[in-house]
Design a protein around this motif. Structure first.
Motif, PDB file in Angstrom:
ATOM      1  N   THR A  24      -9.512 -23.604  39.324  1.00  0.00           N
ATOM      2  CA  THR A  24     -10.570 -23.452  38.319  1.00  0.00           C
ATOM      3  C   THR A  24     -10.917 -24.800  37.696  1.00  0.00           C
ATOM      4  N   ALA A  25      -9.918 -25.588  37.349  1.00  0.00           N
ATOM      5  CA  ALA A  25     -10.160 -26.906  36.760  1.00  0.00           C
ATOM      6  C   ALA A  25     -10.916 -27.806  37.732  1.00  0.00           C
ATOM      7  N   ARG A  26     -10.512 -27.786  38.989  1.00  0.00           N
ATOM      8  CA  ARG A  26     -11.171 -28.622  39.991  1.00  0.00           C
ATOM      9  C   ARG A  26     -12.624 -28.191  40.212  1.00  0.00           C
ATOM     10  N   THR A  27     -12.861 -26.897  40.284  1.00  0.00           N
ATOM     11  CA  THR A  27     -14.221 -26.385  40.475  1.00  0.00           C
ATOM     12  C   THR A  27     -15.106 -26.757  39.293  1.00  0.00           C
ATOM     13  N   THR A  28     -14.594 -26.583  38.091  1.00  0.00           N
ATOM     14  CA  THR A  28     -15.343 -26.931  36.879  1.00  0.00           C
ATOM     15  C   THR A  28     -15.670 -28.424  36.859  1.00  0.00           C
ATOM     16  N   PHE A  29     -14.679 -29.255  37.137  1.00  0.00           N
ATOM     17  CA  PHE A  29     -14.855 -30.707  37.124  1.00  0.00           C
ATOM     18  C   PHE A  29     -15.887 -31.145  38.155  1.00  0.00           C
ATOM     19  N   GLU A  30     -15.739 -30.676  39.385  1.00  0.00           N
ATOM     20  CA  GLU A  30     -16.654 -31.094  40.444  1.00  0.00           C
ATOM     21  C   GLU A  30     -18.084 -30.669  40.151  1.00  0.00           C
TER      22      GLU A  30
END
Length: 110
Positions: A24-30
């Protein structure tokens, strides 16, 4: 997205996430970073990266993401710091990272 690298000014950023294994953090960041870069009027060359698995001791692969941008001038890089898309990105994502290191470089005549 520009593919011609501008040698005048480079802004390199390394991010270490609080929870680097969070999908979730990676998807949000990207998504947020991509939106920001698509709307930046100052950043020229735009590169988002993740560390490859290091095979040599001199390679630091401890970061979660890297960002490499080029600018036509130091003044453009300074203006980019205050442009609304950049500020929105920070607001949306600053809770995701534990540490950020920035390396800015001005090109030498070649």
């Amino acid at each position: 997205m520009s593919t011609n690298f501008d040698h005048t000014f480079t802004h390199t950023v390394f991010f270490w996430f609080k929870n680097p294994d969070s999908h979730t953090a990676r998807t949000t960041f990207e998504a947020s970073l991509t939106k920001f870069l698509e709307n930046s009027k100052y950043a020229k060359t735009k590169f988002i990266g993740k560390p490859p698995k290091a095979v040599r001791d001199v390679v630091d692969d401890s970061f979660t993401y890297s960002l490499i941008l080029s600018f036509e001038s130091a003044e453009d890089q300074e203006a980019y710091q205050e442009e609304p898309p950049h500020l929105v990105f920070i607001e949306e994502c600053e809770d995701l990272w534990d540490k950020v290191i920035v390396y800015d470089s001005q090109g030498i005549n070649q």
